[in-house]
Design a protein around this motif. Structure first.
Motif, PDB file in Angstrom:
ATOM      1  N   ALA A  48      35.342  44.047  39.590  1.00 13.62           N
ATOM      2  CA  ALA A  48      35.766  43.358  38.372  1.00 13.62           C
ATOM      3  C   ALA A  48      36.882  44.113  37.663  1.00 13.62           C
ATOM      4  CB  ALA A  48      34.568  43.180  37.444  1.00 13.62           C
ATOM      5  N   SER A  49      36.926  45.436  37.839  1.00 11.37           N
ATOM      6  CA  SER A  49      37.977  46.229  37.191  1.00 11.37           C
ATOM      7  C   SER A  49      39.367  45.798  37.657  1.00 11.37           C
ATOM      8  CB  SER A  49      37.768  47.722  37.467  1.00 11.37           C
ATOM      9  OG  SER A  49      37.762  47.977  38.861  1.00 11.37           O
ATOM     10  N   LEU A  50      39.494  45.387  38.925  1.00 11.56           N
ATOM     11  CA  LEU A  50      40.795  44.916  39.401  1.00 11.56           C
ATOM     12  C   LEU A  50      41.171  43.597  38.729  1.00 11.56           C
ATOM     13  CD1 LEU A  50      43.262  45.121  41.222  1.00 11.56           C
ATOM     14  CD2 LEU A  50      41.956  43.963  43.019  1.00 11.56           C
ATOM     15  N   ARG A 108      29.485  34.746  40.486  1.00 20.40           N
ATOM     16  CA  ARG A 108      28.670  34.625  39.276  1.00 20.40           C
ATOM     17  C   ARG A 108      28.584  35.953  38.532  1.00 20.40           C
ATOM     18  NH1 ARG A 108      22.761  31.955  39.596  1.00 20.40           N
ATOM     19  NH2 ARG A 108      22.447  33.679  41.061  1.00 20.40           N
ATOM     20  N   GLU A 109      28.420  37.043  39.286  1.00 28.82           N
ATOM     21  CA  GLU A 109      28.313  38.356  38.653  1.00 28.82           C
ATOM     22  C   GLU A 109      29.619  38.753  37.959  1.00 28.82           C
ATOM     23  OE1 GLU A 109      27.092  40.896  41.817  1.00 28.82           O
ATOM     24  OE2 GLU A 109      25.027  40.148  41.843  1.00 28.82           O
ATOM     25  N   LYS A 110      30.741  38.484  38.599  1.00 30.36           N
ATOM     26  CA  LYS A 110      32.024  38.815  37.974  1.00 30.36           C
ATOM     27  C   LYS A 110      32.263  37.969  36.725  1.00 30.36           C
ATOM     28  CE  LYS A 110      34.558  40.487  42.019  1.00 30.36           C
ATOM     29  NZ  LYS A 110      35.588  40.157  43.023  1.00 30.36           N
ATOM     30  N   ALA A 111      31.902  36.692  36.805  1.00 25.42           N
ATOM     31  CA  ALA A 111      32.096  35.820  35.651  1.00 25.42           C
ATOM     32  C   ALA A 111      31.315  36.322  34.447  1.00 25.42           C
ATOM     33  CB  ALA A 111      31.680  34.392  36.000  1.00 25.42           C
ATOM     34  N   VAL A 112      30.110  36.824  34.673  1.00 28.72           N
ATOM     35  CA  VAL A 112      29.309  37.376  33.575  1.00 28.72           C
ATOM     36  C   VAL A 112      29.942  38.660  33.037  1.00 28.72           C
ATOM     37  CG1 VAL A 112      27.084  38.423  32.993  1.00 28.72           C
ATOM     38  CG2 VAL A 112      27.155  36.329  34.352  1.00 28.72           C
ATOM     39  N   LEU A 159      32.957  39.648  33.125  1.00 27.59           N
ATOM     40  CA  LEU A 159      34.296  39.462  32.554  1.00 27.59           C
ATOM     41  C   LEU A 159      34.339  38.330  31.538  1.00 27.59           C
ATOM     42  CD1 LEU A 159      36.168  39.826  35.949  1.00 27.59           C
ATOM     43  CD2 LEU A 159      36.146  41.517  34.107  1.00 27.59           C
ATOM     44  N   ALA A 160      33.200  38.031  30.962  1.00 25.21           N
ATOM     45  CA  ALA A 160      33.112  36.894  30.037  1.00 25.21           C
ATOM     46  C   ALA A 160      33.972  37.081  28.791  1.00 25.21           C
ATOM     47  CB  ALA A 160      31.659  36.666  29.638  1.00 25.21           C
ATOM     48  N   ASP A 161      34.393  38.315  28.510  1.00 26.16           N
ATOM     49  CA  ASP A 161      35.216  38.569  27.323  1.00 26.16           C
ATOM     50  C   ASP A 161      36.680  38.189  27.543  1.00 26.16           C
ATOM     51  OD1 ASP A 161      35.000  40.863  29.158  1.00 26.16           O
ATOM     52  OD2 ASP A 161      36.464  41.808  27.837  1.00 26.16           O
ATOM     53  N   LEU A 162      37.064  37.911  28.791  1.00 22.48           N
ATOM     54  CA  LEU A 162      38.444  37.539  29.097  1.00 22.48           C
ATOM     55  C   LEU A 162      38.576  36.023  29.236  1.00 22.48           C
ATOM     56  CD1 LEU A 162      39.348  40.162  31.867  1.00 22.48           C
ATOM     57  CD2 LEU A 162      39.692  40.344  29.389  1.00 22.48           C
ATOM     58  N   GLU A 184      28.277  26.502  36.581  1.00 28.14           N
ATOM     59  CA  GLU A 184      28.131  27.288  35.360  1.00 28.14           C
ATOM     60  C   GLU A 184      29.344  28.179  35.089  1.00 28.14           C
ATOM     61  OE1 GLU A 184      24.548  29.481  35.854  1.00 28.14           O
ATOM     62  OE2 GLU A 184      23.274  27.681  36.005  1.00 28.14           O
ATOM     63  N   TYR A 185      30.050  28.606  36.146  1.00 25.47           N
ATOM     64  CA  TYR A 185      31.191  29.509  35.933  1.00 25.47           C
ATOM     65  C   TYR A 185      32.508  28.960  36.485  1.00 25.47           C
ATOM     66  CZ  TYR A 185      30.123  30.703  40.796  1.00 25.47           C
ATOM     67  OH  TYR A 185      29.873  30.620  42.148  1.00 25.47           O
ATOM     68  N   ALA A 186      32.451  28.099  37.475  1.00 25.06           N
ATOM     69  CA  ALA A 186      33.685  27.666  38.131  1.00 25.06           C
ATOM     70  C   ALA A 186      34.387  26.564  37.336  1.00 25.06           C
ATOM     71  CB  ALA A 186      33.386  27.166  39.538  1.00 25.06           C
ATOM     72  N   SER A 187      35.689  26.730  37.185  1.00 26.10           N
ATOM     73  CA  SER A 187      36.509  25.674  36.594  1.00 26.10           C
ATOM     74  C   SER A 187      36.950  24.675  37.647  1.00 26.10           C
ATOM     75  CB  SER A 187      37.753  26.279  35.932  1.00 26.10           C
ATOM     76  OG  SER A 187      37.423  27.153  34.893  1.00 26.10           O
ATOM     77  N   VAL A 188      37.130  25.177  38.878  1.00 21.51           N
ATOM     78  CA  VAL A 188      37.616  24.328  39.970  1.00 21.51           C
ATOM     79  C   VAL A 188      36.901  24.704  41.261  1.00 21.51           C
ATOM     80  CG1 VAL A 188      39.652  23.481  41.209  1.00 21.51           C
ATOM     81  CG2 VAL A 188      39.910  24.357  38.877  1.00 21.51           C
ATOM     82  N   LEU A 189      36.496  23.704  42.019  1.00 18.77           N
ATOM     83  CA  LEU A 189      35.915  23.888  43.344  1.00 18.77           C
ATOM     84  C   LEU A 189      36.940  23.432  44.378  1.00 18.77           C
ATOM     85  CD1 LEU A 189      33.497  24.398  45.291  1.00 18.77           C
ATOM     86  CD2 LEU A 189      32.805  22.030  44.863  1.00 18.77           C
ATOM     87  N   HIS A 190      37.317  24.331  45.292  1.00 21.61           N
ATOM     88  CA  HIS A 190      38.342  24.002  46.281  1.00 21.61           C
ATOM     89  C   HIS A 190      37.752  23.579  47.623  1.00 21.61           C
ATOM     90  CE1 HIS A 190      42.085  25.721  44.281  1.00 21.61           C
ATOM     91  NE2 HIS A 190      41.108  26.030  43.448  1.00 21.61           N
ATOM     92  N   SER A 191      36.438  23.513  47.741  1.00 23.77           N
ATOM     93  CA  SER A 191      35.831  23.319  49.063  1.00 23.77           C
ATOM     94  C   SER A 191      34.811  22.185  49.097  1.00 23.77           C
ATOM     95  CB  SER A 191      35.173  24.628  49.515  1.00 23.77           C
ATOM     96  OG  SER A 191      34.315  25.143  48.497  1.00 23.77           O
TER      97      SER A 191
END
Length: 228
Positions: free
Chosen positions: A42-44, A65-69, A71-74, A94-101
């Motif tokens: 997530a730091s990257l 899901r873990e990254k979305a939680v 990085l929720a402040d961004l 719950e976290y995705a804005s777009v599904l590409h698949s």
């Protein structure tokens, strides 16, 4: 020779995208750059956000899901670009804005009704451009039928088509085939005018064939870190 920083990689890729767009007679503003950060910490993502990126792609549900939680402040838009298990579909919303698949009717059924308090999920129809039935994606000849089903689902909004160029085919020819599938899909869903195509090694060819969403990993993130 020192490794480029994330900001330097972003600058280089942005320059190459702008040049490819000019060569294709297109406007850079038509293109969405998605940094695919699978297996990276997530730091990257924070560093890339500081460099100006806002759209990020993941292909593993748990990691996404873990990254979305974390990085929720961004202010980020998460794009799920991998194969999604039907049983995980509503969790991904719950976290995705777009599904590409979006590639099969069972997945459409799982997402057909929006979650309480939310609107439809934006989605691309993934098209399998290979002869391998085990690869993700709907067969090109079945794309219109699946698009019709998506159009009847209140929980989904079809944006267009998505594909990965086969390894044994010249990328531009593959993306031309995808563009043709997209043209047919628009006869069913006229507003589905976008195309998700192009990765680190072939995004210029994708831009030349009309891609609007570029899914770029290593050219921005560098090599994947070693996994445990």
């Amino acid at each position: 020779m020192t490794e480029p920083t994330p900001a330097e990689r972003v600058e280089r890729v942005e320059s190459e995208i702008s040049e490819a767009a000019r060569s294709a007679g297109r406007d850079r503003g038509e293109l969405t750059l998605i940094a695919v950060t699978k297996f990276h910490p997530a730091s990257l993502v924070r560093e890339l956000h500081a460099a100006g990126l806002r759209d990020f792609g993941e292909n593993r549900h748990q990691e996404a899901r873990e990254k979305a939680v974390e990085l929720a402040d961004l202010e980020l838009d998460w794009h799920f670009v991998g194969q999604l298990q039907t049983k995980k579909a509503r969790q991904a919303r719950e976290y995705a804005s777009v599904l590409h698949s979006l590639d099969r009717e069972a997945l459409v059924e799982a997402l057909a009704v929006p979650a309480e308090g939310s609107g439809p999920l934006d989605a691309f129809l993934q098209v399998n451009l290979t002869d391998d039935p085990e690869r993700g994606g709907v067969r090109p000849e079945d794309a219109e039928a699946l698009a019709e089903r998506v159009a009847r689902a209140s929980g989904l909004r079809l944006l267009g088509v998505m594909a990965v160029a086969p390894l044994d085919e010249e990328p531009r020819a593959a993306f031309a085939r995808l563009r043709s599938v997209g043209d047919r899909v628009r006869t069913v869903v006229p507003e589905a005018r976008w195309m998700s195509a192009g990765m680190s090694n072939d995004f210029a060819e994708a831009i030349a064939e009309g891609a609007t969403h570029l899914r770029i990993g290593t050219a921005i993130t560098g090599n994947r870190p070693p996994r445990d």
